[in-house]
Scaffold this motif. Structure first.
Motif, PDB file in Angstrom:
ATOM      1  N   VAL A 101      -2.740 -11.052  -6.031  1.00 15.73           N
ATOM      2  CA  VAL A 101      -2.322 -10.047  -4.763  1.00 15.73           C
ATOM      3  C   VAL A 101      -3.419  -9.126  -4.434  1.00 15.73           C
ATOM      4  CG1 VAL A 101       0.160 -10.328  -4.952  1.00 15.73           C
ATOM      5  CG2 VAL A 101      -1.183  -8.727  -6.703  1.00 15.73           C
ATOM      6  N   LEU A 102      -4.095  -8.451  -5.283  1.00 13.68           N
ATOM      7  CA  LEU A 102      -4.962  -7.233  -4.863  1.00 13.68           C
ATOM      8  C   LEU A 102      -6.124  -7.620  -3.785  1.00 13.68           C
ATOM      9  CD1 LEU A 102      -4.709  -4.193  -5.314  1.00 13.68           C
ATOM     10  CD2 LEU A 102      -6.828  -4.426  -6.949  1.00 13.68           C
ATOM     11  N   ALA A 103      -6.508  -8.936  -4.149  1.00 10.86           N
ATOM     12  CA  ALA A 103      -7.539  -9.605  -3.261  1.00 10.86           C
ATOM     13  C   ALA A 103      -6.927  -9.565  -1.875  1.00 10.86           C
ATOM     14  CB  ALA A 103      -7.913 -10.899  -3.691  1.00 10.86           C
ATOM     15  N   TYR A 104      -5.813  -9.845  -1.491  1.00 14.88           N
ATOM     16  CA  TYR A 104      -5.213 -10.066  -0.245  1.00 14.88           C
ATOM     17  C   TYR A 104      -5.016  -8.604   0.291  1.00 14.88           C
ATOM     18  CZ  TYR A 104      -4.216 -14.577  -1.842  1.00 14.88           C
ATOM     19  OH  TYR A 104      -4.252 -15.874  -2.308  1.00 14.88           O
ATOM     20  N   VAL A 105      -4.554  -7.610  -0.436  1.00 20.12           N
ATOM     21  CA  VAL A 105      -4.401  -6.169  -0.013  1.00 20.12           C
ATOM     22  C   VAL A 105      -5.862  -5.843   0.408  1.00 20.12           C
ATOM     23  CG1 VAL A 105      -3.896  -3.867  -1.062  1.00 20.12           C
ATOM     24  CG2 VAL A 105      -2.439  -5.587  -1.617  1.00 20.12           C
ATOM     25  N   ASP A 106      -7.010  -6.156  -0.554  1.00 21.45           N
ATOM     26  CA  ASP A 106      -8.283  -5.512  -0.249  1.00 21.45           C
ATOM     27  C   ASP A 106      -8.614  -6.071   1.138  1.00 21.45           C
ATOM     28  OD1 ASP A 106     -11.075  -4.480  -1.765  1.00 21.45           O
ATOM     29  OD2 ASP A 106     -11.192  -6.074  -0.525  1.00 21.45           O
ATOM     30  N   GLN A 107      -8.268  -7.422   1.278  1.00 21.89           N
ATOM     31  CA  GLN A 107      -8.670  -8.068   2.429  1.00 21.89           C
ATOM     32  C   GLN A 107      -8.253  -7.484   3.956  1.00 21.89           C
ATOM     33  OE1 GLN A 107      -6.969 -12.130   3.361  1.00 21.89           O
ATOM     34  NE2 GLN A 107      -8.927 -12.774   4.008  1.00 21.89           N
ATOM     35  N   LYS A 108      -7.164  -7.017   3.548  1.00 20.93           N
ATOM     36  CA  LYS A 108      -6.042  -6.494   4.721  1.00 20.93           C
ATOM     37  C   LYS A 108      -6.780  -4.979   5.315  1.00 20.93           C
ATOM     38  CE  LYS A 108      -1.721  -5.371   6.196  1.00 20.93           C
ATOM     39  NZ  LYS A 108      -0.361  -5.572   6.261  1.00 20.93           N
ATOM     40  N   LEU A 109      -6.832  -4.427   3.900  1.00 17.28           N
ATOM     41  CA  LEU A 109      -7.800  -2.820   4.185  1.00 17.28           C
ATOM     42  C   LEU A 109      -8.961  -3.072   4.981  1.00 17.28           C
ATOM     43  CD1 LEU A 109      -6.076  -1.331   0.952  1.00 17.28           C
ATOM     44  CD2 LEU A 109      -5.422  -0.954   3.260  1.00 17.28           C
ATOM     45  N   PHE A 110      -9.896  -3.903   4.106  1.00 16.76           N
ATOM     46  CA  PHE A 110     -11.157  -4.100   4.677  1.00 16.76           C
ATOM     47  C   PHE A 110     -11.255  -4.399   6.117  1.00 16.76           C
ATOM     48  CE2 PHE A 110     -15.226  -6.558   5.297  1.00 16.76           C
ATOM     49  CZ  PHE A 110     -15.954  -5.341   4.858  1.00 16.76           C
ATOM     50  N   ASN A 111     -10.518  -5.368   6.520  1.00 17.73           N
ATOM     51  CA  ASN A 111     -10.346  -5.689   7.858  1.00 17.73           C
ATOM     52  C   ASN A 111      -9.637  -4.953   8.864  1.00 17.73           C
ATOM     53  OD1 ASN A 111     -11.552  -8.200   7.236  1.00 17.73           O
ATOM     54  ND2 ASN A 111      -9.836  -9.313   7.147  1.00 17.73           N
ATOM     55  N   GLY A 112      -9.307  -3.716   8.331  1.00 22.33           N
ATOM     56  CA  GLY A 112      -8.664  -2.542   9.369  1.00 22.33           C
ATOM     57  C   GLY A 112      -7.447  -2.931   9.775  1.00 22.33           C
ATOM     58  N   GLU A 113      -6.760  -3.950   9.351  1.00 23.21           N
ATOM     59  CA  GLU A 113      -5.462  -4.341   9.614  1.00 23.21           C
ATOM     60  C   GLU A 113      -4.343  -3.655   9.193  1.00 23.21           C
ATOM     61  OE1 GLU A 113      -4.822  -8.318   8.421  1.00 23.21           O
ATOM     62  OE2 GLU A 113      -6.985  -8.754   9.178  1.00 23.21           O
ATOM     63  N   ARG A 114      -3.602  -3.050  10.090  1.00 26.36           N
ATOM     64  CA  ARG A 114      -2.478  -1.992   9.683  1.00 26.36           C
ATOM     65  C   ARG A 114      -1.087  -2.714  10.119  1.00 26.36           C
ATOM     66  NH1 ARG A 114      -6.051  -0.790   7.380  1.00 26.36           N
ATOM     67  NH2 ARG A 114      -7.072   1.339   6.925  1.00 26.36           N
ATOM     68  N   ASP A 115       0.121  -2.020   9.925  1.00 23.96           N
ATOM     69  CA  ASP A 115       1.268  -2.482  10.143  1.00 23.96           C
ATOM     70  C   ASP A 115       2.126  -1.579  11.363  1.00 23.96           C
ATOM     71  OD1 ASP A 115       1.520  -4.439   8.288  1.00 23.96           O
ATOM     72  OD2 ASP A 115       1.835  -2.985   6.739  1.00 23.96           O
ATOM     73  N   GLY A 116       1.237  -0.926  12.099  1.00 22.30           N
ATOM     74  CA  GLY A 116       1.706  -0.364  13.408  1.00 22.30           C
ATOM     75  C   GLY A 116       2.179   1.077  13.157  1.00 22.30           C
ATOM     76  N   TYR A 117       2.138   1.826  12.189  1.00 22.17           N
ATOM     77  CA  TYR A 117       2.729   2.989  11.966  1.00 22.17           C
ATOM     78  C   TYR A 117       2.186   3.958  10.894  1.00 22.17           C
ATOM     79  CZ  TYR A 117       5.980   0.958   8.839  1.00 22.17           C
ATOM     80  OH  TYR A 117       6.470   0.003   7.725  1.00 22.17           O
ATOM     81  N   ARG A 118       2.304   5.096  10.969  1.00 17.99           N
ATOM     82  CA  ARG A 118       1.869   6.033   9.788  1.00 17.99           C
ATOM     83  C   ARG A 118       2.741   7.154   9.844  1.00 17.99           C
ATOM     84  NH1 ARG A 118      -1.240  10.364   9.538  1.00 17.99           N
ATOM     85  NH2 ARG A 118      -2.296  10.186  11.406  1.00 17.99           N
ATOM     86  N   TYR A 119       3.321   7.439   8.572  1.00 16.33           N
ATOM     87  CA  TYR A 119       4.225   8.628   8.428  1.00 16.33           C
ATOM     88  C   TYR A 119       3.206  10.067   8.551  1.00 16.33           C
ATOM     89  CZ  TYR A 119       8.046   6.060   6.323  1.00 16.33           C
ATOM     90  OH  TYR A 119       9.097   5.069   6.248  1.00 16.33           O
ATOM     91  N   PHE A 120       3.909  10.993   9.287  1.00 17.31           N
ATOM     92  CA  PHE A 120       3.314  12.139   9.751  1.00 17.31           C
ATOM     93  C   PHE A 120       2.580  13.055   8.655  1.00 17.31           C
ATOM     94  CE2 PHE A 120       5.972  15.602   8.567  1.00 17.31           C
ATOM     95  CZ  PHE A 120       7.029  14.921   8.315  1.00 17.31           C
ATOM     96  N   ASP A 121       3.318  12.839   7.460  1.00 15.81           N
ATOM     97  CA  ASP A 121       2.742  13.602   6.376  1.00 15.81           C
ATOM     98  C   ASP A 121       2.143  12.650   5.211  1.00 15.81           C
ATOM     99  OD1 ASP A 121       4.866  11.974   5.377  1.00 15.81           O
ATOM    100  OD2 ASP A 121       5.930  13.432   4.558  1.00 15.81           O
ATOM    101  N   MET A 122       1.499  11.477   5.858  1.00 10.72           N
ATOM    102  CA  MET A 122       0.706  10.675   4.949  1.00 10.72           C
ATOM    103  C   MET A 122      -0.639  10.380   5.679  1.00 10.72           C
ATOM    104  SD  MET A 122       2.366   9.631   2.211  1.00 10.72           S
ATOM    105  CE  MET A 122       1.647   8.030   2.064  1.00 10.72           C
ATOM    106  N   PRO A 123      -1.751  10.143   4.841  1.00 14.17           N
ATOM    107  CA  PRO A 123      -3.067   9.673   5.270  1.00 14.17           C
ATOM    108  C   PRO A 123      -2.939   8.446   5.744  1.00 14.17           C
ATOM    109  CG  PRO A 123      -2.937  10.041   2.840  1.00 14.17           C
ATOM    110  CD  PRO A 123      -1.796  10.300   3.295  1.00 14.17           C
ATOM    111  N   ASP A 124      -4.093   7.881   6.311  1.00 11.28           N
ATOM    112  CA  ASP A 124      -4.010   6.552   6.646  1.00 11.28           C
ATOM    113  C   ASP A 124      -3.893   5.557   5.431  1.00 11.28           C
ATOM    114  OD1 ASP A 124      -4.615   4.356   8.642  1.00 11.28           O
ATOM    115  OD2 ASP A 124      -6.458   3.912   7.384  1.00 11.28           O
ATOM    116  N   ASP A 125      -3.422   4.341   5.573  1.00 11.24           N
ATOM    117  CA  ASP A 125      -2.967   3.528   4.459  1.00 11.24           C
ATOM    118  C   ASP A 125      -4.287   3.400   3.411  1.00 11.24           C
ATOM    119  OD1 ASP A 125      -0.744   3.442   5.621  1.00 11.24           O
ATOM    120  OD2 ASP A 125      -0.803   1.096   6.186  1.00 11.24           O
TER     121      ASP A 125
END
Ligand SMILES: Cc1cc2nc3c(=O)[nH]c(=O)nc-3n(C[C@H](O)[C@H](O)[C@H](O)COP(=O)(O)OP(=O)(O)OC[C@H]3O[C@@H](n4cnc5c(N)ncnc54)[C@H](O)[C@@H]3O)c2cc1C
Ligand code: SF4
Lengths: 250, 567
Positions: A101-125
């Motif tokens: 799983v971590l390899a897929y997480v890494d890939q998503k983060l590396f590619n800059g893919e996001r899910d379309g939102y960020r909570y105001f009190d949180m940093p980027d994913d």
């Protein structure tokens, strides 16, 4: 022992408080294809055998997911160690084969893919992930170990329980909304795990269904007609004695 | 002679002024007439620029093109070809959601992305579930009837013809509808899968009526739209062309009548003439990252409840220092979501809820206000059928991870779900504002703040109990609950005065006579029905009002008559 999943006693919400977790290693071992840790409820079902029936575009995407594990490009090596240990605990992957799983997480983060939102009190994913890795190691040090990956399993579980209930404090945790951080990392992990055909084998999901579609989705009262011929049978319908005889295993 | 209904249903009835179903190919899903698409130069104004190729934008463009308007649609996302671009896979579908950065805040921040926002030609309907109920007549007068929210400046009866026209174009399949203004549908009901039939039994057991549909999924011959194959991936984009989206229901026809769609083009500002206060066109960034300006006699913003206010707020000028049409500080306010709590139930036998479209049966028995319940307005109950990743989110929401998560996941095939659609009330502080952070176009990101009020909470609580009762009566062995929210409407509402709204009853901005808003953002209240049909019906009505009012001379006729294809 025939498996009886018609009853619901195996489910966590239905278990009596004093009852221990059902040991997944008591489940049938997978006989066809792969499941994570090789246990599951559909021992003779391998969704990948259906790949010829999928449209080309989908087939490419799904088979590549299984066939080529992306290399780590976003996380540092230490983060990988910590987060892999964490992912193994929260997804209960305690033996091989494991979905990486971590390899897929890494890939998503590396590619800059996001899910379309960020909570105001949180940093980027991506930053959330890094801080979580730091926080987990800090928890390990508070318990007398250098790294989260070195903690005994029961202590790792204890840390994860604190994380899941938003009860971790100090250090990295004070820079995050802990409950939201939990939901962010779990979202990535669950997406990586349950998009993998091995997990589909474990849960008996039909997988991609285009262009074939389904013709048998009918009434639960017509037990014999509700499943496509190629869909897996659930273990409780298989009598192990008869089954082993039929397969000449005795 | 009146034909018996059984004959009229199915293949006979076809829309009169929309040839889209005949312009598609049975075996290829992408549009077949792109080589005939018009190309307008940037040097001269077109009659109308539409921002956003979604439910509102495409429907409006198709109608006006038939009336002779030259229309350019700017769409931020790609021009989808379902064969090439969409996959029958939950994770692989990520590209069809709006995933550019947005900030969520308030006491009850609303998760975006795959939950509510689409991108690309076809808009959010490319991955909508497919429920297309009408609003009830009461939805347009909730202030008068129930003393909450506001009344609409139009009534149900202003939209009734539009509902019927659009239902025929999608086409909608379902049983005769007993609630609201009773009506029937062009296509008959789809078969009900095992997972939903258990819910049906449970509902019957506690005196709750359910009906099959209404869904925008073909159930019979309809031009060159194939029949549904019940594969259950509606939320990932229908690779079959069975489920409606404007990409296949309106755009093929629009292209024949001269609509140009510019995909991969992000509108960043609506420009105005400082002296007259009229808008002059739209500035956008194209696929090669080059900024361009398309002049137009009129502009229709159809970017959905977050992006429409964001674009207007970003269109600041000396004349409109707080954003275009925002002189009364109304742009971005009163955004609404629907309470969409879902409850899953466990049964002894396999149900395999991944089969058949997730939208199957629904009930509007609790739609209207009932004072004895202790809150105003009501809710609908509908089936949903999450695929594994979504199901895992349910299990997580109920507090499980590790071995417990895996245990519930292995049990997937024994579960089925019912969801609520609760009408939430419009509140001024539930709003879109511009954040200091910018996106890759240099445009400030939207900050969407949401907080529930007491009426909203009571509505959800009551509805949750009703579903629990249904499951109890069905004999469920265990249930799991997830609190969530669906759909986005409001943010540029239509109203009676410039002080309390952004546009008038004809979707025209009070402060800018050639600026229109035509999408879900104009809703003053949201009802307890899914919004897509209402959005399309509003566009149909607006087109009817505008048709003859084009400012410049009509274009040389370039329309092709596709009627021959009908044979
Ligand atoms: C998972 C899911 C399930 C749903 N299920 C249902 C359902 O069952 N029934 C129902 O009725 N509704 C459902 N909906 C909601 C429905 O799809 C939307 O309400 C409807 O499509 C909104 O129409 P619209 O015209 O307002 O905007 P959209 O259809 O979203 O169109 C807006 C378009 O504008 C584009 N855009 C925005 N800003 C810009 C810009 N600045 N420049 C260029 N382009 C821009 C976007 O990319 C998008 O394509 C669902 C939505 C989702 C996400
Ligand atoms: S279930 Fe039917 S409508 Fe839904 S995606 Fe599949 S074919 Fe399309």
């Amino acid at each position: 022992m025939p498996y009886d999943f018609a009853e619901a006693h195996h489910l966590p919400n239905r278990r009596l408080p004093e009852q221990a977790h059902a040991d997944p290693y008591d489940l049938p071992r997978q006989r066809r294809g792969v499941t994570p840790q090789m246990h599951g409820r559909y021992p003779d079902y391998d969704v990948l055998e259906q790949a010829d029936h999928w449209d080309e575009v989908t087939r490419r995407v799904v088979l590549e997911r299984v066939g080529s594990v992306p290399e780590i490009r976003f996380f540092a090596m230490e983060e990988v160690e910590t987060l892999t240990a964490f992912a193994d605990i929260v997804l209960a992957q305690d033996s091989e084969p494991r979905i990486p799983v971590l390899a897929y997480v890494d890939q998503k983060l590396f590619n800059g893919e996001r899910d379309g939102y960020r909570y105001f009190d949180m940093p980027d994913d991506d930053e959330t992930w890094r801080r979580v890795a730091r926080g987990l190691d800090e928890e390990a040090r508070r318990r007398g170990h250098d790294r989260f990956a070195l903690l005994p399993v029961d202590r790792q579980l204890e840390v994860c329980h604190g994380f899941a209930t938003g009860k971790l404090h100090k250090g990295a945790w004070d820079t995050l909304n802990v409950s939201r951080a939990w939901s962010v990392v779990m979202r990535y992990l669950l997406q990586s795990f349950y998009s993998h055909p091995w997990a589909w084998n474990e849960i008996g999901f039909g997988g991609p269904a285009y262009p074939r579609g389904y013709s048998r989705f009918g009434s639960p009262h017509l037990q014999s007609a509700e499943r496509e011929t190629w869909e897996g049978k659930e273990a409780f319908e298989i009598d192990p004695v008869e089954d082993t005889q039929q397969r000449g295993l005795e | 002679m009146r034909l018996p209904k059984s004959i009229v249903k199915g293949s006979v009835l076809m829309p009169k002024d929309n040839d889209s179903p005949f312009l598609l190919d049975m075996h290829k899903r992408g549009l077949q007439n792109l080589d005939r698409m018009a190309r307008y130069p940037l040097s001269a104004p077109v009659d109308l620029v539409v921002v956003g190729a979604g439910a509102g934008g495409v429907t409006l463009a198709q109608r006006l093109a038939r009336a002779g308007w030259r229309v350019v649609i700017l769409e931020k996302g790609p021009f989808w070809d379902p064969d090439r671009d969409w996959v029958s896979d939950e994770k692989g579908a990520a590209g069809i959601y709006w995933t550019d950065p947005r900030i969520i805040s308030g006491n009850d921040p609303i998760e975006m992305g795959k939950n509510n926002s689409g991108v690309g030609v076809g808009g959010s309907m490319t991955h909508f579930a497919g429920y297309v109920p009408r609003f009830h007549p009461s939805d347009f007068e909730v202030r008068t009837r129930d003393g909450v929210g506001v009344d609409w400046p139009i009534s149900y009866w202003d939209l009734k013809d539009s509902f019927e026209r659009v239902e025929l174009e999608l086409p909608v399949a379902g049983q005769d509808w007993p609630w609201g203004d009773p009506h029937s549908y062009p296509h008959g009901p789809h078969p009900v899968a095992g997972a939903a039939s258990v819910a049906w039994q449970g509902a019957l057991g506690c005196g709750i009526e359910m009906r099959v549909g209404p869904v925008a999924i073909t159930n019979g011959v309809f031009g060159r739209r194939p029949h549904c194959i019940y594969r259950g991936f509606c939320l990932q984009g229908c690779k079959v062309n069975a489920k409606a989206s404007p990409l296949i229901t309106h755009l093929p026809d629009a292209i024949e009548y001269g609509v140009e769609v510019r995909a991969d083009c992000m509108a960043t500002r609506v420009e105005v003439d400082e002296s007259s206060g009229r808008c002059t066109g739209v500035t956008y960034v194209d696929g090669d990252n080059i900024e361009r300006f398309q002049p137009a006699d009129a502009v229709a913003v159809c970017g959905y409840a977050i992006e429409t206010p964001r674009l207007l707020l970003n269109s600041q000028s000396r004349r409109f220092p707080h954003g275009l049409a925002n002189g009364s500080d109304q742009v971005g306010r009163y955004v609404m979501v629907q309470g969409a709590t879902q409850i899953a139930a466990r049964f002894p036998y396999e149900l395999r809820m991944y089969k058949a479209p997730p939208p199957e049966i629904s009930s509007e028995q609790f739609y209207e206000t009932d004072q004895s319940r202790g809150f105003a307005r009501g809710f609908s109950i509908q089936t949903v059928g999450p695929l594994p990743i979504d199901w895992a989110q349910h299990v997580l929401a109920d507090g499980h991870w590790g071995q417990a998560m895996r245990e519930y996941m292995r049990d997937y095939n024994h579960w089925t779900l019912l969801g609520l659609l609760c009408e939430f009330l419009p509140l001024p502080e539930n709003r879109v504002t511009l954040a200091s952070e910018t996106d890759r176009y240099g445009m400030p990101v939207a900050n969407f703040s949401y907080s529930l009020c007491e009426n909203d909470r009571r509505n959800v609580e009551y509805g949750t109990n009703v579903i629990e009762e249904i499951w109890e009566s069905a004999g469920a062995q265990d249930t799991l609950k997830i609190d969530r929210y669906a759909h986005l409407v409001g943010g540029c509402r239509m109203g009676f005065t410039p002080e309390d709204s952004v546009v008038d009853s004809s979707h025209r901005a009070w402060e800018c006579p050639n600026l229109f808003v035509c999408d879900g953002s104009v809703f003053p209240t949201e009802g307890a029905a899914n919004p897509a049909l209402v959005i399309m019906a509003l566009a149909d009505r607006l087109a009817g009002l505008l048709k003859t009012k084009r400012v410049s001379a009509p274009p040389a006729a370039r329309k092709k008559e596709p009627a021959s294809l009908r044979r």
